[in-house]
Design a protein around this motif. Structure first.
Motif, PDB file in Angstrom:
ATOM      1  N   ARG A  98       0.840  -1.205   0.000  1.00 34.15           N
ATOM      2  CA  ARG A  98       0.000   0.000   0.000  1.00 34.15           C
ATOM      3  C   ARG A  98       0.876   1.258   0.000  1.00 34.15           C
ATOM      4  O   ARG A  98       0.574   2.247  -0.684  1.00 34.15           O
ATOM      5  CB  ARG A  98      -0.907   0.003   1.237  1.00 34.15           C
ATOM      6  N   ALA A  99       1.947   1.214   0.791  1.00 37.25           N
ATOM      7  CA  ALA A  99       2.846   2.373   0.862  1.00 37.25           C
ATOM      8  C   ALA A  99       3.510   2.632  -0.488  1.00 37.25           C
ATOM      9  O   ALA A  99       3.671   3.786  -0.901  1.00 37.25           O
ATOM     10  CB  ALA A  99       3.903   2.152   1.951  1.00 37.25           C
ATOM     11  N   ILE A 100       3.887   1.575  -1.187  1.00 40.53           N
ATOM     12  CA  ILE A 100       4.474   1.747  -2.516  1.00 40.53           C
ATOM     13  C   ILE A 100       3.449   2.362  -3.465  1.00 40.53           C
ATOM     14  O   ILE A 100       3.760   3.286  -4.232  1.00 40.53           O
ATOM     15  CB  ILE A 100       4.996   0.405  -3.056  1.00 40.53           C
ATOM     16  N   GLY A 101       2.220   1.876  -3.412  1.00 46.59           N
ATOM     17  CA  GLY A 101       1.174   2.444  -4.257  1.00 46.59           C
ATOM     18  C   GLY A 101       0.952   3.919  -3.987  1.00 46.59           C
ATOM     19  O   GLY A 101       0.595   4.674  -4.895  1.00 46.59           O
ATOM     20  N   GLY A 103       3.372   5.929  -2.948  1.00 44.69           N
ATOM     21  CA  GLY A 103       4.633   6.659  -3.108  1.00 44.69           C
ATOM     22  C   GLY A 103       5.340   6.943  -1.801  1.00 44.69           C
ATOM     23  O   GLY A 103       6.227   7.793  -1.736  1.00 44.69           O
ATOM     24  N   ASP A 104       4.961   6.240  -0.729  1.00 47.14           N
ATOM     25  CA  ASP A 104       5.595   6.409   0.585  1.00 47.14           C
ATOM     26  C   ASP A 104       6.731   5.398   0.695  1.00 47.14           C
ATOM     27  O   ASP A 104       6.575   4.318   1.268  1.00 47.14           O
ATOM     28  CB  ASP A 104       4.554   6.203   1.691  1.00 47.14           C
ATOM     29  N   LYS A 110      10.004   0.305   5.852  1.00 50.82           N
ATOM     30  CA  LYS A 110       9.790  -0.109   7.248  1.00 50.82           C
ATOM     31  C   LYS A 110       8.889  -1.331   7.326  1.00 50.82           C
ATOM     32  O   LYS A 110       9.204  -2.324   7.994  1.00 50.82           O
ATOM     33  CB  LYS A 110       9.197   1.055   8.036  1.00 50.82           C
ATOM     34  N   ALA A 111       7.749  -1.283   6.617  1.00 50.06           N
ATOM     35  CA  ALA A 111       6.789  -2.393   6.673  1.00 50.06           C
ATOM     36  C   ALA A 111       7.358  -3.657   6.026  1.00 50.06           C
ATOM     37  O   ALA A 111       7.257  -4.766   6.577  1.00 50.06           O
ATOM     38  CB  ALA A 111       5.483  -1.990   5.991  1.00 50.06           C
ATOM     39  N   ARG A 134      15.239   1.989  -4.404  1.00 50.77           N
ATOM     40  CA  ARG A 134      15.632   2.626  -5.666  1.00 50.77           C
ATOM     41  C   ARG A 134      14.914   3.942  -5.882  1.00 50.77           C
ATOM     42  O   ARG A 134      15.495   4.915  -6.354  1.00 50.77           O
ATOM     43  CB  ARG A 134      15.360   1.690  -6.847  1.00 50.77           C
ATOM     44  N   ARG A 135      13.620   3.990  -5.515  1.00 48.32           N
ATOM     45  CA  ARG A 135      12.900   5.241  -5.693  1.00 48.32           C
ATOM     46  C   ARG A 135      13.422   6.340  -4.768  1.00 48.32           C
ATOM     47  O   ARG A 135      13.227   7.522  -5.022  1.00 48.32           O
ATOM     48  CB  ARG A 135      11.399   5.022  -5.488  1.00 48.32           C
TER      49      ARG A 135
END
Length: 210
Positions: A98-101, A103-104, A110-111, A134-135
């Motif tokens: 969810r965090a990747i979606g 942009g966090d 961490k998760a 990488r981001r």
């Protein structure tokens, strides 16, 4: 003093006056020359930098690495949305996705790191961790996680693609092409991972030729 033909008396400068005038003239000329030379040498590095820029191979690498976010990056990640099957995932793994979606990237790291502690054999977790690092342009840990994903699953298509994109961002075109060749062997038929990395390489080449 000396007399002219008309009989007028003209005062000639004394030797001391002549020397003083010559000294003033020489000092003035020297000052002008010094000013011109100082201006030339002070501006020389700038002129040399402008002249050298087009010819330097390092500048070409710099252009493409600075433009690393300009080319397509993993269409699957860009379009990632939560699906019902996420309910079966480790809670931290799902939270990381969810965090990747969103942009966090730091929240994702961490998760996903917590999820990776509980499931060290999960190549997907390692791949997502590599992507998040990488981001953030933290390429060393990104590479480590991608390679760990490929150690766990040498045929992991997404990890090959992401590793290839990270290599492009580091300016290593030859190694990125190796990942594209690996995907060509793995996919057999067209796949998104191969197409994405191929487009990224094409964009890299376009930027490098400017």
């Amino acid at each position: 003093m000396s007399r002219t033909a008309a009989g007028r008396t003209v005062r000639q400068p004394t030797d001391g006056t002549t020397i003083m005038m010559r000294s003033i003239l020489i000092a003035a000329v020297a000052g002008v020359l010094t000013s011109v030379l100082a201006s030339y040498f002070l501006t020389a590095p700038t002129r040399q930098g402008r002249t050298a820029t087009p010819a330097s191979p390092d500048n070409a690498v710099s252009r493409v690495t600075n433009a690393a976010e300009a080319w397509p990056i993993c269409s699957t990640m860009a379009a990632m949305v939560e699906t019902p099957d996420w309910a079966a995932l480790d809670p931290d793994f799902a939270a990381g996705k969810r965090a990747i979606g969103a942009g966090d990237w730091e929240g994702a790291i961490k998760a996903l790191s917590n999820a990776g502690l509980r499931d060290a054999r999960n190549a997907d977790i390692q791949n997502y961790l590599g992507y998040a690092y990488r981001r953030l342009r933290q390429f060393d840990p990104a590479m480590q996680h991608y390679r760990q994903a490929l150690t766990l699953n040498p045929r992991h298509r997404s990890a090959h693609e992401h590793l290839g994109e990270a290599l492009l961002a580091r300016g290593d075109l030859a190694k990125a092409k190796e990942q594209l060749a690996a995907l060509e062997q793995i996919c057999l038929i067209p796949c998104n991972e191969y197409d994405d990395l191929k487009r990224a390489i094409a964009e890299y080449n376009k930027v490098a030729k400017r």
